[in-house]
Scaffold this motif. Structure first.
Motif, short mmCIF file in Angstrom:
data_model
loop_
_atom_site.label_atom_id
_atom_site.label_comp_id
_atom_site.label_asym_id
_atom_site.label_seq_id
_atom_site.Cartn_x
_atom_site.Cartn_y
_atom_site.Cartn_z
N ARG A 506 -5.60 -13.07 -7.20
CA ARG A 506 -4.44 -12.50 -7.43
C ARG A 506 -4.39 -11.53 -8.04
N LEU A 507 -4.98 -11.25 -9.40
CA LEU A 507 -4.73 -10.20 -10.28
C LEU A 507 -5.30 -8.89 -9.51
N ARG A 508 -6.45 -8.91 -8.69
CA ARG A 508 -6.80 -7.97 -8.02
C ARG A 508 -5.88 -7.59 -6.81
N SER A 509 -5.35 -8.52 -6.56
CA SER A 509 -4.15 -8.03 -5.08
C SER A 509 -3.06 -7.23 -5.69
N VAL A 510 -2.53 -7.91 -7.01
CA VAL A 510 -1.43 -7.25 -7.58
C VAL A 510 -1.73 -5.97 -8.14
N ALA A 511 -2.74 -5.74 -8.88
CA ALA A 511 -3.36 -4.52 -9.31
C ALA A 511 -3.45 -3.57 -8.01
N ALA A 512 -3.93 -3.92 -6.89
CA ALA A 512 -4.13 -2.98 -5.58
C ALA A 512 -2.77 -2.54 -5.26
N GLU A 513 -1.66 -3.74 -5.28
CA GLU A 513 -0.24 -3.43 -4.97
C GLU A 513 0.41 -2.35 -5.87
N GLY A 514 -0.22 -2.32 -7.21
CA GLY A 514 0.26 -1.48 -8.11
C GLY A 514 -0.29 0.01 -7.97
N ILE A 515 -1.31 0.29 -7.54
CA ILE A 515 -1.94 1.34 -7.37
C ILE A 515 -1.14 2.16 -5.98
N SER A 516 -0.84 1.26 -5.05
CA SER A 516 -0.09 1.84 -3.80
C SER A 516 1.21 2.44 -4.34
N ILE A 517 1.94 1.57 -5.06
CA ILE A 517 3.23 1.93 -5.59
C ILE A 517 3.23 3.17 -6.29
N THR A 518 2.22 3.01 -7.25
CA THR A 518 2.21 4.55 -8.14
C THR A 518 1.85 5.68 -7.38
N ARG A 519 1.15 5.71 -6.41
CA ARG A 519 0.91 6.74 -5.47
C ARG A 519 2.05 7.16 -4.66
N LYS A 520 2.90 6.21 -4.09
CA LYS A 520 4.06 6.46 -3.40
C LYS A 520 5.06 7.08 -4.33
N ALA A 521 5.15 6.56 -5.41
CA ALA A 521 6.08 7.41 -6.51
C ALA A 521 5.65 8.61 -7.05
#
Length: 611
Positions: A506-521
């Motif tokens: 779950r931690l990997r999935s959340v971190a991956a989502e965080g990477i995606s959001i930071t790139r979008k931002a």
């Protein structure tokens, strides 16, 4: 309400650990005098602690100089006085943690009677270390961010208590150096520690812990054998010394013991590297008792068949394992196996503890005792144009040695790494003054609080080997957990690891989502817009990460990265949104990689526990 009562109220609310100190009586001889500025000043032992004309202006100038640098992670202030200088610093640096060190409690008490100290005593950024024992500062230092320390020293107090503050200087240097070397070591060996822990998981389940050995050698003198060049002077007397003392060897000195015909009573091994296991090749002590950290290289446990005890892991994954199979007992972590061996002897209750081969330097430009594995390796790798002596010289030169005062008053070359060990021992001498420790190396680096002695004096000790052997037999008789207990532990550990692997996923999935959001931002910023929903999404990601119990285990390998980011931030002072997002993306990526690595390693542990 008097000034003293007002200040005691602040202490009750913000510094409850000082309540017993604050109820003392200030000593005579401290004068409170008026000044032309209208602010009182203090004079103690004939010296003005602050300006006799305008202490507030003086304090402001002192704080101005101290806050000139933008990259201050904390401030350590020597001397309390009437606290003008402390107030001035707090006003200029409202977010910086402050530690105040004052050896004379009477000075502190007089200040409580003289001024309203609310800005200092009611600040949660302020810690106050009082009293004449330098070692009391260590718990405070462990809680401070020490990457960039600003020092403020009241000159008159430093002059009056010079020896005390010099000890404090040494302890601060010790903690800072230890943290730096720990981070560098973690960066180099972090993954190896995790891998070794998993490979040693069956030993962790079955082997007893060193907590069972506490106090079992109370009052017994101990000889700790490190591997410095001066060990050569002690080994000819080892048989007679072993009749009078408990003998504790580190892995690098085991061969020297065996070649003298003596098996040490205890052997301490804490290094995770394969090459360190080579010190015990072709050695098979039968009566020696092994003490090892649980992330040491697994080859150790296949080479040695003697009785063994484990020390608790220094790392989150090891602590997680021990929360299921049982705590093993802590051994001191000073960065060297010699520090661990000394702390083991202290935990036994042994006294005095004599350190042999603890040179912490290169006396006569020697690196190890004769016959050490590293010395033999120099000769094995030597060839016509690069002989053993040249390799030893290069080893010494690459360590960037510098001279330091030795026990005989002369100078011996040391290096930065061994100077850190010196500082560690000095801090332990300050914390445990009741544990008398002796150094048998006249050319070794002087360690404050550790007196020098000679083999001749130790040979005057009474013969106690028969009593020692009885105690050692009792230790060897300590049983491991029963087969039923081990099986229960195996099942419980397997279930906990399965749950942890799910958390890491779950931690990997959340971190991956965080990477995606930071790139979008980041893309939004390049287009001159930062969507509000991106900020809210990142806050949600951070909350999710904080809710996962596996974050502590996965975050273990991130410490060098985090410290590097904090250090860069402190030095540059930049908080540009684009940079913040870049840092966030890097942290999410590193967290994801660490979670993946732990998941992979723990999957192997599950396979091992299933067999």
């Amino acid at each position: 309400m008097s000034l003293l009562e007002t200040n005691l109220g602040y202490i009750d609310g913000f510094h409850p650990s000082l309540k017993h100190v604050a109820k003392g009586v200030s000593a005579s001889g401290i004068e409170i005098l008026s000044t032309p500025s209208g602010n009182p000043t203090m004079r103690y032992k004939g010296l003005y602690i602050h300006s006799s004309h305008n202490p507030v202006k003086e304090a402001s100038q002192l704080a101005e100089r101290a806050t000139a640098s933008p990259g201050i992670s904390c401030c350590i202030i020597y001397g309390f006085g009437l606290a003008y200088h402390i107030e001035a610093f707090l006003e200029k640096r409202p977010e910086t943690p402050v530690l105040i060190v004052e050896p004379d409690i009477s000075v502190f008490l007089k200040a409580l009677e003289t001024r309203n100290l609310r800005p200092v005593l009611a600040s949660r950024r302020v810690s106050i270390c009082l009293g004449p024992i330098p070692g009391d500062i260590l718990p405070y230092l462990e809680r401070l961010p020490l990457s960039e320390i600003q020092m403020i020293k009241l000159r008159s107090r430093y002059t009056q208590e010079r020896e005390y503050f010099l000890r404090i200087d040494g302890l601060i240097g010790s903690v800072v150096s230890a943290k730096e070397i720990n981070l560098n070591t973690l960066k180099r060996f972090g993954k190896l520690w995790v891998k070794n822990l998993v490979k040693n998981i069956h030993y962790l389940i079955g082997m007893p812990g060193i907590s069972l050995l506490k106090g079992r050698m109370t009052g017994i003198p101990a000889l700790v054998l490190a591997s410095g060049p001066s060990l050569d002077n002690v080994m000819p007397h080892l048989y007679e010394l072993s009749r009078r003392m408990l003998v504790i060897a580190v892995d690098t000195s085991l061969r020297a013991c065996i070649e003298c015909g003596i098996e040490p009573d205890f052997l301490v091994i804490v290094d995770p590297q394969y090459w360190n296991t080579r010190h015990i090749d072709w050695l098979d002590p039968q009566k020696t008792i092994l003490v090892s950290e649980s992330s040491t290289h697994p080859r150790i446990f296949t080479l040695l068949r003697c009785k063994g005890f484990l020390a608790s892991s220094f790392f989150p994954l090891g602590r997680f394992f021990e929360s299921i199979v049982g705590h093993k007992g802590v051994i001191g972590a000073g960065g060297s196996v010699a520090t661990a061996a000394w702390d083991l002897a202290r935990g036994f209750g042994a006294c005095p503890i004599a350190m042999a081969g603890l040179d912490l330097g290169y006396p006569r430009k020697q690196t190890h005792f004769r016959g050490a594995f590293f010395e033999q390796r120099f000769h094995m790798l030597a060839f016509r144009f690069l002989n053993g002596e040249t390799m030893s010289f290069r080893y010494l030169r690459e360590a960037s040695p510098f001279p330091e005062t030795a026990n005989d008053g002369q100078y011996t070359l040391t290096d930065r790494r061994m100077f850190i060990y010196k500082r560690w021992f000095e801090s332990q001498m300050a914390i445990y003054p009741e544990t008398e420790t002796l150094n048998l190396s006249p050319k070794g680096i002087r360690i404050e609080g550790m007196n020098t002695s000679t083999v001749g004096k130790l040979l005057d000790l009474p013969v106690i080997r028969e009593n020692l052997d009885k105690r050692l037999e009792e230790i060897r008789a300590i049983t491991t957990r029963s087969p039923l207990e081990q099986e229960t532990g195996r099942i419980e550990l397997k279930q906990s690891i399965e749950s942890l692997c799910e958390d890491l996923g779950r931690l990997r999935s959340v971190a991956a989502e965080g990477i995606s959001i930071t790139r979008k931002a980041s893309a939004g910023i390049r287009a001159n817009m930062l969507p509000r929903e991106s900020i809210e999404a990142l806050n949600r990601i951070d909350r999710l990460i904080c809710s996962e119990s596996s974050r502590i285990i996965a975050g273990f390998l991130l410490q060098p990265v985090i410290q590097g980011i904090l250090h860069a931030s402190e030095n540059t002072g930049r908080s540009d949104a684009r940079e913040v997002l870049a840092v966030s993306e890097d942290l999410y990526r590193q967290l994801s990689d660490s979670a993946r690595y732990h998941h992979m390693i723990l999957s192997r542990a599950l396979d091992s526990l299933t067999k």
